[in-house]
Design an enzyme around this catalytic site. Structure first.
Site, PDB file in Angstrom:
ATOM      1  N   GLY A  19       0.932  -1.290  -0.106  1.00  0.00           N
ATOM      2  CA  GLY A  19      -0.076  -0.121   0.090  1.00  0.00           C
ATOM      3  C   GLY A  19       0.758   1.140   0.076  1.00  0.00           C
ATOM      4  N   SER A  21       1.506   3.239  -2.440  1.00  0.00           N
ATOM      5  CA  SER A  21       1.343   4.010  -3.339  1.00  0.00           C
ATOM      6  C   SER A  21       0.619   5.509  -3.002  1.00  0.00           C
ATOM      7  CB  SER A  21       0.426   3.660  -4.573  1.00  0.00           C
ATOM      8  OG  SER A  21      -0.592   2.928  -4.256  1.00  0.00           O
ATOM      9  N   ARG A  22      -0.034   5.444  -1.859  1.00  0.00           N
ATOM     10  CA  ARG A  22      -0.623   6.536  -1.196  1.00  0.00           C
ATOM     11  C   ARG A  22      -0.602   6.472   0.198  1.00  0.00           C
ATOM     12  NH1 ARG A  22      -6.344   5.195  -2.331  1.00  0.00           N
ATOM     13  NH2 ARG A  22      -6.207   3.513  -3.097  1.00  0.00           N
ATOM     14  N   ASP A  70      -1.818  -7.866  -5.759  1.00  0.00           N
ATOM     15  CA  ASP A  70      -2.995  -8.034  -4.651  1.00  0.00           C
ATOM     16  C   ASP A  70      -2.541  -8.827  -3.764  1.00  0.00           C
ATOM     17  OD1 ASP A  70      -5.342  -8.433  -3.602  1.00  0.00           O
ATOM     18  OD2 ASP A  70      -6.420  -9.174  -5.113  1.00  0.00           O
ATOM     19  N   ASN A  97       0.878  -2.803   5.240  1.00  0.00           N
ATOM     20  CA  ASN A  97      -0.109  -1.564   5.464  1.00  0.00           C
ATOM     21  C   ASN A  97      -1.204  -1.347   4.500  1.00  0.00           C
ATOM     22  OD1 ASN A  97      -0.461   1.796   5.639  1.00  0.00           O
ATOM     23  ND2 ASN A  97       0.056   1.308   3.476  1.00  0.00           N
ATOM     24  N   SER A 149      -5.413  -0.804  13.572  1.00  0.00           N
ATOM     25  CA  SER A 149      -6.325   0.420  13.743  1.00  0.00           C
ATOM     26  C   SER A 149      -6.741   0.462  15.054  1.00  0.00           C
ATOM     27  CB  SER A 149      -7.476   0.273  12.714  1.00  0.00           C
ATOM     28  OG  SER A 149      -8.196   1.238  13.066  1.00  0.00           O
ATOM     29  N   TYR A 162     -14.052  -4.573   9.397  1.00  0.00           N
ATOM     30  CA  TYR A 162     -12.972  -3.905   9.395  1.00  0.00           C
ATOM     31  C   TYR A 162     -12.138  -4.132  10.712  1.00  0.00           C
ATOM     32  CZ  TYR A 162      -9.355   0.155   9.025  1.00  0.00           C
ATOM     33  OH  TYR A 162      -8.304   0.703   9.085  1.00  0.00           O
ATOM     34  N   ALA A 164     -12.870  -6.641  12.940  1.00  0.00           N
ATOM     35  CA  ALA A 164     -12.336  -8.087  13.116  1.00  0.00           C
ATOM     36  C   ALA A 164     -11.186  -8.252  12.210  1.00  0.00           C
ATOM     37  CB  ALA A 164     -13.437  -8.794  12.424  1.00  0.00           C
ATOM     38  N   LYS A 166      -8.753  -6.031  11.773  1.00  0.00           N
ATOM     39  CA  LYS A 166      -7.539  -5.302  12.580  1.00  0.00           C
ATOM     40  C   LYS A 166      -7.159  -5.879  13.888  1.00  0.00           C
ATOM     41  CE  LYS A 166      -6.832  -2.368   9.245  1.00  0.00           C
ATOM     42  NZ  LYS A 166      -5.339  -2.437   8.511  1.00  0.00           N
TER      43      LYS A 166
END
Ligand code: NAP
Length: 254
Positions: A19, A21-22, A70, A97, A149, A162, A164, A166
């Site tokens: 992740g 790229s941003r 992916d 990430n 998170s 989400y 679950a 994290k």
């Protein structure tokens, strides 16, 4: 995926940031480059943004390359890690990430939305870590840093999938930390609060205001706050830290 062998100074350590790229991943790649790492970034589909980050990393003096992969697909992950090792020769720090959300209240959450978030956030972390574990064991050292998170620690209405994923990342990381400690490899979690990136740009002003009300420091943060914590855990200064969950959340989870 391959663009030929990289000519690089092999005394520099190598980081792989998914992740990258941003958002948080981009900022992490830049912080690691500033600290002397060469960096491989993994992205899902945004080739232009990924190339822009590679160019920024080059400007910082780092050798860098972007890989489309992916993270939820085992074959793609294995091929990507193989290529990164062929190009860079080693990986000392892995930052898992890459992450996605598909929010909705439980009664309306589809099975597909549950599965997709678990597959990218949790299974992706497992696949990437597993693909590099032999390398870490062989080199008898390295750092695994997984991005969870505050939601994985506290839960959040509308984010059961989400949360679950994290929370799963935390249990996964502590297990890996125990398995690999004997080889000198550390595994830690950074648990961001709410960060200004594309992921939170879709939230309404009223939701942002309600989050700010729950944050003791009273504001969202920028990605560099998270990147700084990751860069610390990727440094020699953190060599005796393993299995921790480091909240970077303005006090939200205390
Ligand atoms: P973001 O701006 O939405 O960027 C997501 C990154 O993940 C992009 O580089 C994207 O690549 C990549 N990605 C998405 N799905 C992927 C897949 N299947 N395989 C490979 N790469 C994939 O996200 P962010 O806000 O920086 O968040 C980064 C991490 O921090 C995530 O794990 C997120 O859950 C966590 N986090 C974020 C916040 C926050 O408030 N932003 C808070 C707590 C935790 P493309 O550019 O190619 O699409």
């Amino acid at each position: 995926m391959s663009e030929g062998a990289l000519e690089r100074d092999t005394s520099r350590r190598v980081a792989l940031v998914t992740g990258g790229s941003r958002g948080i991943g981009r900022e992490t790649a830049l912080a690691l480059a500033t600290d002397g790492y060469d960096v491989a970034i993994v992205y899902a589909g945004n080739a232009e943004r990924a190339q822009a980050v590679v160019d920024e990393l080059g400007d910082l003096g780092a050798c860098a390359r972007a890989y489309r992969c992916d993270v939820s697909n085992a074959e793609e992950v294995d091929a990507c890690v193989k290529q990164v090792l062929a190009d860079f020769g080693s990986v000392w720090t892995l930052v898992n990430n890459a992450g996605v959300t598909a929010d909705g209240l439980l009664l309306r959450m589809s099975e597909d939305d549950f599965d997709r978030v678990i597959k990218v956030n949790l299974k992706g972390t497992f696949l990437m870590t597993k693909a590099l574990t032999r390398q870490f064991m062989r080199q008898r050292g390295g750092h695994i840093i997984n991005v969870s998170s505050v939601v994985g620690v506290m839960g959040n209405a509308g984010q059961a999938n989400y949360a679950a994923s994290k929370a799963g990342v935390i249990g996964f990381t502590k297990s890996v930390a125990r398995e690999l400690a004997g080889r000198g490899v550390t595994a830690n979690v950074v648990a961001p609060g709410f960060v200004r990136t594309d992921m939170t740009a879709k939230l309404s002003d009223s939701i942002i205001a309600s989050y700010e009300g729950q944050i003791p420091l009273g504001r969202l943060c920028d990605p560099d706050a998270i990147a700084n914590a990751i860069a610390f855990l990727a440094s020699d200064a953190a060599d005796y830290i393993t299995g921790v969950v480091l909240p970077v959340d303005g006090g939200m989870s205390m």
